[in-house]
Design a protein around this motif. Structure first.
Motif, PDB file in Angstrom:
ATOM      1  N   ARG A  36      33.967 117.610 -16.469  1.00 46.65           N
ATOM      2  CA  ARG A  36      34.003 116.153 -16.319  1.00 46.65           C
ATOM      3  C   ARG A  36      33.170 115.600 -17.464  1.00 46.65           C
ATOM      4  O   ARG A  36      31.953 115.707 -17.478  1.00 46.65           O
ATOM      5  N   TYR A  65      42.749 114.645 -17.560  1.00 46.30           N
ATOM      6  CA  TYR A  65      43.143 113.463 -16.791  1.00 46.30           C
ATOM      7  C   TYR A  65      42.086 112.390 -17.020  1.00 46.30           C
ATOM      8  O   TYR A  65      40.884 112.655 -16.872  1.00 46.30           O
ATOM      9  N   VAL A  67      40.065 109.353 -15.931  1.00 51.19           N
ATOM     10  CA  VAL A  67      39.636 108.680 -14.710  1.00 51.19           C
ATOM     11  C   VAL A  67      39.345 107.209 -14.983  1.00 51.19           C
ATOM     12  O   VAL A  67      39.737 106.334 -14.211  1.00 51.19           O
ATOM     13  N   SER A  68      38.646 106.948 -16.090  1.00 49.91           N
ATOM     14  CA  SER A  68      38.292 105.567 -16.429  1.00 49.91           C
ATOM     15  C   SER A  68      38.061 105.451 -17.929  1.00 49.91           C
ATOM     16  O   SER A  68      37.854 106.447 -18.621  1.00 49.91           O
ATOM     17  N   PRO A  85      43.296 105.101 -18.108  1.00 53.43           N
ATOM     18  CA  PRO A  85      43.128 105.575 -16.726  1.00 53.43           C
ATOM     19  C   PRO A  85      44.462 105.870 -16.039  1.00 53.43           C
ATOM     20  O   PRO A  85      45.433 105.129 -16.179  1.00 53.43           O
TER      21      PRO A  85
END
Length: 120
Positions: A36, A65, A67-68, A85
């Motif tokens: 992350r 991916y 997320v924000s 996002p």
């Protein structure tokens, strides 16, 4: 592996700090690292990770991916792609990247990141 293995990014196995403007938390599940990454506003791979990696461009393959936030990927061939996002992205080795805007970009990375931003 048998059963279920659960880990939290709130208690990562490892945190790798960038030169500035962010970090990546790593958890290892089923023997594979999952990251992350938090890329703060103004983050750019060539400024914040290249000194750690020691390569001209990022040579890691990412499967991620968003997320924000927003990030722009710059490939060695001159092509660019913004990731926003809710989008998943596969990024081949040989790229630079930068955060776009004033919001941190948070990405989950399931790629070949075992050595990403690892010092020494």
């Amino acid at each position: 592996m048998t059963g279920i293995e659960v880990k939290s990014f709130d208690k990562p196995d490892e945190t790798r700090m960038f030169e500035s403007k962010g970090y990546v938390d790593i958890v290892t599940l089923a023997g594979r690292p999952v990251g992350r990454a938090v890329f703060e506003p103004g983050w750019r791979w060539s400024a914040d990770v290249r000194p750690i990696a020691g390569t001209e461009r990022c040579e890691v393959s990412h499967l991620a991916y968003c997320v924000s936030g927003r990030i722009r990927i710059h490939m060695a061939d001159g092509s660019e792609q913004d990731v926003t996002p809710g989008e998943a992205v596969a990024i081949a080795p040989g790229h630079d990247a930068e955060v776009i805007g004033d919001e941190a970009c948070v990405m989950l990375d399931f790629g070949e990141i075992s050595q990403y931003a690892r010092r020494g």
